[in-house]
Design a protein around this motif. Structure first.
Motif: not given
Length: 540
Positions: A65-67, A63, A70
């Protein structure tokens, strides 16, 4: 000059053929081996390729993403990527140890080492998500995971491409090896064809031509040509065989005619003698077993006939009623039963007579008187009426015989001749000597015989009697009796309707008192006898 032995020539040819076969086998084995290696390398590399592809898929699932959550997802992917890399590393090591890696896994090992380092860096990047940062969406601290992840994916792709390159390299090496195998096999094939052509030529000179000459010589001998020897100059065993064959043919030529005559004469006698032995054993058992029930049948039919006559007589005396119409039929059937039983008894008696013939006592006997005595009996037979029998002896002829057995032979031949002739027929009987044998010839003007009948006339139970009453044993037993006397009996006929001639030959032995008899003495030189049987009861 030393002979060139045939085994040496064959050994040379065998060695050359073995060399040719060895070359062909080597070429084929070399090509097959390289094909097998290429197949195993490709199979192993495909397995590694699949493992690397799975590794790439795992890395692609990281992953980016900027989540902020993660961390758990990426940790699982990185651990799985490390496990998959270990599996790839183990497979590469197995392929290297098995010799199934074209570059001995050098490139793969380098890429695996780099990827291990990058995965460790990737794990650190994932772990950094737990440390406090300014912000994943901005700030002074950039995201460390993305560049490390890109590097890992790049190395994994390079590792996958390395498997493809190894497969291509293996195919190229296999193609080159197959080309070399084809060249080797082609050379061996050319060598084998040249060798086969050369060997065919020399084998034609060394073997085929001599064998053909030997075959021609054997064929000439088979066709009765003995004056054309086999000529060979091969200098080996075939020439020795031809020389020995020529010597054998020279000796065979001297005795061939006599052997052919003896074989032709004795072969049929041998077959008939074997049949006689078989039928003899059968005849004795069958005759003894049938006689008892035949006697019972005959006795009972006679008793029934007597009781029927007594009943009919009493019925006629006591009543005026005529006998039943069936009485005549019953009497006729009873008489038929008696006749057929007596006929069966006569057949079994012949079987017993046949089975009892053997080495019986032989004494010198006058054949002229023997034939005259048989003709005296034959003049009373019903079949002799209206027929002429002429007996012409050349003198007193004495031979060692069993008189009773020979009488049965003469009587059987006379009866057969009389049965084969119509009224007015003539039977000529001559007695003389031929080449140390007493010869009796019976020539009739009867129905004659076809060639197939002549061929089987002396076989057991074979009959072509015109009356249909023959059992087929008379001539068979007669042949056995004459054969046991050391003589021969033959039959001849111009064809159906042209009469027949039976000739009996018995080894001759003239008694001393007869040998001294004066020629032309009316007391010792009998005149020809001609018997006519117009009514079957008188002779002239």
């Amino acid at each position: 000059m030393a002979r060139r032995r045939l085994r040496h020539k064959l050994m040379l040819g065998l060695v050359l053929v073995a060399v040719s076969i060895g070359l062909l086998a080597c070429g084929a084995a070399y090509g097959l081996y390289n094909y097998y290696i290429s197949y195993k390398v490709t199979q192993r590399k495909i397995q590694v390729f699949q493992a690397v592809a799975k590794l790439v898929d795992v890395l692609n699932k990281v992953d980016r993403s900027k989540d902020s959550k993660r961390y758990e997802r990426n940790l699982i992917q990185v651990v799985e990527a490390q496990n998959q890399l270990n599996a790839v590393k183990q497979q590469n090591e197995d392929a290297r140890k098995a010799g199934l890696d074209p570059d001995n896994a050098d490139m793969e090992n380098g890429l695996v080492s780099q990827l291990e380092g990058e995965l460790a860096a990737l794990m650190s990047a994932v772990d950094s998500d737990l440390r406090p940062t300014a912000s994943l969406n901005g700030g002074d601290n950039p995201d460390q995971l993305i560049p490390v992840h890109n590097k890992c994916v790049q190395i994994a792709e390079a590792l996958r491409q390395a498997q493809v390159d190894d497969i291509k390299q293996s195919c190229d090496e296999s193609k080159a090896a197959v080309f070399r195998a084809i060249c080797l096999t082609g050379f061996a094939m050319g060598w084998a064809l040249a060798l086969v052509g050369t060997m065919l030529y020399y084998f034609r000179v060394w073997m085929f031509a001599p064998i053909r000459e030997l075959q021609g010589g054997v064929q000439r001998v088979h066709n009765g040509i003995f004056n054309q020897p086999i000529v060979l100059d091969s200098g080996d065993e075939l020439q020795e065989l031809a020389d020995e064959f020529n010597a054998m043919v020279a000796r065979l030529h001297a005795v061939y005619a006599d052997l052919a005559r003896q074989v032709t004469e004795r072969s049929r006698q041998l077959v008939r003698s074997e049949r006689m032995v078989s039928v003899g054993f059968l005849a004795a058992g069958v005759a003894h077993e049938i006689n008892n029930p035949l006697a019972s049948i005959l006795f009972c039919s006679e008793a029934l006939e007597r009781r029927l006559q007594e009943t009919l007589t009493a019925l006629s005396a006591n009543t005026a009623v005529a006998p039943p119409a069936d009485a005549e039929v019953l009497a006729r059937y009873l008489k038929m039963i008696q006749q057929e039983a007596l006929r069966c008894k006569d057949i079994t008696q012949k079987l017993l007579d046949f089975s009892r013939t053997g080495d019986r006592k032989k004494e010198p006997a006058d054949l002229t008187g023997l034939v005259s005595g048989v003709l005296e009996v034959a003049r009373h037979l019903p079949s002799s009426r209206g027929k002429l029998v002429a007996f012409e002896p050349t003198g007193y002829i004495v031979a060692p015989i069993n008189a009773q057995d020979l009488k049965s032979v003469i009587l059987n031949l006379v009866v057969n001749a009389l049965d084969s002739m119509d009224d007015g027929g003539r039977l000529d009987i001559t007695l003389g000597t031929v080449a140390g044998y007493a010869e009796l010839a019976f020539t009739d003007t009867g129905c004659g015989m076809a060639p197939d009948v002549l061929e089987n006339i002396f076989e057991p139970f074979y009959t072509k009697s015109r009356t249909g009453k023959g059992t087929g044993l008379g001539l068979f037993i007669s042949h056995q009796i004459v054969d046991q006397h050391g003589g021969t009996i033959t039959a001849s006929s111009p064809g159906p309707g042209a009469g027949s001639t039976f000739t009996v030959r018995i080894p001759l032995q003239v008694a001393p008192e007869v040998a001294d008899a004066p020629a032309g003495d009316p007391e010792t030189d009998p005149a020809p006898a001609v018997l006519t049987f117009p009514g079957g009861r008188n002779a002239a």
